[in-house]
Scaffold this motif. Structure first.
Motif, short mmCIF file in Angstrom:
data_model
loop_
_atom_site.label_atom_id
_atom_site.label_comp_id
_atom_site.label_asym_id
_atom_site.label_seq_id
_atom_site.Cartn_x
_atom_site.Cartn_y
_atom_site.Cartn_z
N PHE A 1 -30.77 29.54 -23.21
CA PHE A 1 -29.96 28.85 -22.20
C PHE A 1 -29.08 27.80 -22.86
O PHE A 1 -27.99 27.48 -22.37
CB PHE A 1 -30.89 28.21 -21.17
N GLY A 2 -29.52 27.24 -23.97
CA GLY A 2 -28.69 26.37 -24.77
C GLY A 2 -28.42 25.01 -24.17
O GLY A 2 -27.37 24.44 -24.40
N GLN A 3 -29.33 24.48 -23.44
CA GLN A 3 -29.12 23.16 -22.86
C GLN A 3 -29.11 22.09 -23.94
O GLN A 3 -29.79 22.19 -24.95
CB GLN A 3 -30.21 22.84 -21.85
N LYS A 4 -28.30 21.07 -23.70
CA LYS A 4 -28.33 19.90 -24.56
C LYS A 4 -28.33 18.66 -23.68
O LYS A 4 -27.81 18.67 -22.56
CB LYS A 4 -27.17 19.87 -25.54
N MET A 5 -28.89 17.60 -24.19
CA MET A 5 -28.98 16.35 -23.46
C MET A 5 -27.92 15.40 -23.98
O MET A 5 -27.74 15.27 -25.20
CB MET A 5 -30.37 15.75 -23.64
N GLU A 6 -27.20 14.75 -23.06
CA GLU A 6 -26.20 13.77 -23.42
C GLU A 6 -26.53 12.43 -22.76
O GLU A 6 -26.89 12.39 -21.59
CB GLU A 6 -24.80 14.22 -22.99
N TYR A 7 -26.35 11.35 -23.53
CA TYR A 7 -26.58 10.00 -23.00
C TYR A 7 -25.29 9.20 -23.16
O TYR A 7 -24.61 9.29 -24.18
CB TYR A 7 -27.71 9.31 -23.75
N SER A 8 -24.98 8.40 -22.14
CA SER A 8 -23.76 7.59 -22.17
C SER A 8 -24.03 6.23 -21.55
O SER A 8 -24.91 6.07 -20.70
CB SER A 8 -22.62 8.26 -21.40
N VAL A 9 -23.24 5.24 -21.97
CA VAL A 9 -23.19 3.95 -21.31
C VAL A 9 -21.79 3.79 -20.73
O VAL A 9 -20.81 4.28 -21.30
CB VAL A 9 -23.52 2.79 -22.28
N GLN A 10 -21.69 3.10 -19.60
CA GLN A 10 -20.40 3.04 -18.90
C GLN A 10 -20.15 1.64 -18.33
O GLN A 10 -21.05 1.01 -17.78
CB GLN A 10 -20.38 4.05 -17.75
N LEU A 11 -18.92 1.19 -18.46
CA LEU A 11 -18.41 0.02 -17.75
C LEU A 11 -17.34 0.51 -16.79
O LEU A 11 -16.49 1.33 -17.17
CB LEU A 11 -17.81 -0.99 -18.73
N ASN A 12 -17.39 0.03 -15.55
CA ASN A 12 -16.40 0.51 -14.59
C ASN A 12 -15.86 -0.63 -13.74
O ASN A 12 -16.47 -1.68 -13.57
CB ASN A 12 -16.98 1.63 -13.72
N SER A 13 -14.69 -0.36 -13.20
CA SER A 13 -14.08 -1.23 -12.22
C SER A 13 -13.43 -0.32 -11.18
O SER A 13 -13.48 0.90 -11.30
CB SER A 13 -13.05 -2.15 -12.88
N GLY A 14 -12.83 -0.91 -10.17
CA GLY A 14 -12.21 -0.09 -9.15
C GLY A 14 -11.90 -0.91 -7.92
O GLY A 14 -11.68 -2.12 -7.98
N LEU A 15 -11.91 -0.21 -6.78
CA LEU A 15 -11.59 -0.83 -5.50
C LEU A 15 -12.59 -0.38 -4.46
O LEU A 15 -13.01 0.78 -4.44
CB LEU A 15 -10.18 -0.43 -5.06
N SER A 16 -12.98 -1.31 -3.58
CA SER A 16 -13.89 -0.95 -2.49
C SER A 16 -13.43 -1.60 -1.19
O SER A 16 -12.73 -2.62 -1.21
CB SER A 16 -15.33 -1.37 -2.81
N SER A 17 -13.84 -1.02 -0.08
CA SER A 17 -13.51 -1.56 1.23
C SER A 17 -14.50 -1.01 2.24
O SER A 17 -15.29 -0.12 1.94
CB SER A 17 -12.08 -1.19 1.64
N PHE A 18 -14.44 -1.55 3.46
CA PHE A 18 -15.19 -0.98 4.56
C PHE A 18 -14.29 -0.07 5.38
O PHE A 18 -13.06 -0.26 5.43
CB PHE A 18 -15.74 -2.10 5.47
#
Length: 237
Positions: free
Chosen positions: A18-35
């Motif tokens: 099946f050839g699965q591999k595991m990947e790990y990442s760190v992330q910083l994010n920004s963006g926009l939010s509202s109600f």
């Protein structure tokens, strides 16, 4: 016992093929939010005193105008040679929303009117521990890996506070600081796309909440949902 060994061997061979591999990442994010929803407001009024004659306040600070968000997360995902992937993100983020204050209501100075021009904003600041399980597809591989994902934010509310301020015609500034009692587990279906080149990646996503923050309140059209646009920078370990 022999059958058990054969079964384990078959499962091991299938996993390798099946050839699965595991990947790990760190992330910083920004963006926009509202109600969003009928209970959210784009423009509101500030009350110069509450019903008991106390300090100023805002009855509905849950704004439908977008405001800047911040967050950080860890990500782990399995990727198959076929392109199928599934994984999860876990992190902490701060969502902010905004409504414009264009007037103040109540007694003010020597004016006989109960409505006065004002200029300001009402901001809701909400902190969440966020978990996002997802599935997806790697639609392009090497030298640029391009992942399309579908999942859901599960946001565990930590605190929610209001920071509102308005300036009256005579230059007087009125500020409101209040801790809101809303404690909620927010569910937000989320669609995202991420591109990697080597160790580095860029992600974009949109999430729209389905949890009604006003579900326990009486009244017509009491609906309030979150919506979030995110852009993130990732480092793949």
């Amino acid at each position: 016992m022999k059958k058990a060994y054969l079964l384990l061997l078959a499962l091991g061979s299938a996993t390798l093929s099946f050839g699965q591999k595991m990947e790990y990442s760190v992330q910083l994010n920004s963006g926009l939010s509202s109600f969003a929803g009928e209970s959210s407001s784009k423009t509101i009024a500030m009350s110069l005193s509450n019903s008991w004659g106390g300090s100023a306040g805002v009855s509905n600070p849950y704004g439908s105008r977008y405001n800047v968000t911040y967050g950080a997360s860890l990500q782990a995902q399995y990727v198959a040679t076929s392109g199928l992937l599934f994984g999860t993100q876990a992190g902490y983020e701060q969502l902010r929303t905004r409504a414009k204050i264009d007037r103040a209501v109540g007694q003010w100075s020597h004016s006989s009117s109960m409505t006065h021009p004002a200029d300001g904003k009402a901001v809701i600041i909400a902190d969440y521990i966020n978990l996002q399980p997802y599935i997806g597809w790697r639609i392009k591989q090497s030298p640029v890996d391009l992942d399309l994902t579908l999942g859901s934010d599960i946001g565990f509310s930590q605190q929610m506070k209001e920071r509102s301020e308005a300036t009256m015609e005579d230059g007087t500034e009125i500020k409101v600081k209040e801790d809101r009692s809303e404690k909620i587990t927010d569910f937000r279906p989320r669609l995202g796309i991420t591109g990697y080149h080597g160790h580095f990646g860029i992600s974009m996503s949109y999430a729209h909440g389905i949890k009604n923050y006003r579900a326990n309140m009486d009244g017509a059209n009491m609906k309030l949902y979150t919506r979030v646009f995110r852009i993130g920078l990732l480092y793949r370990l």
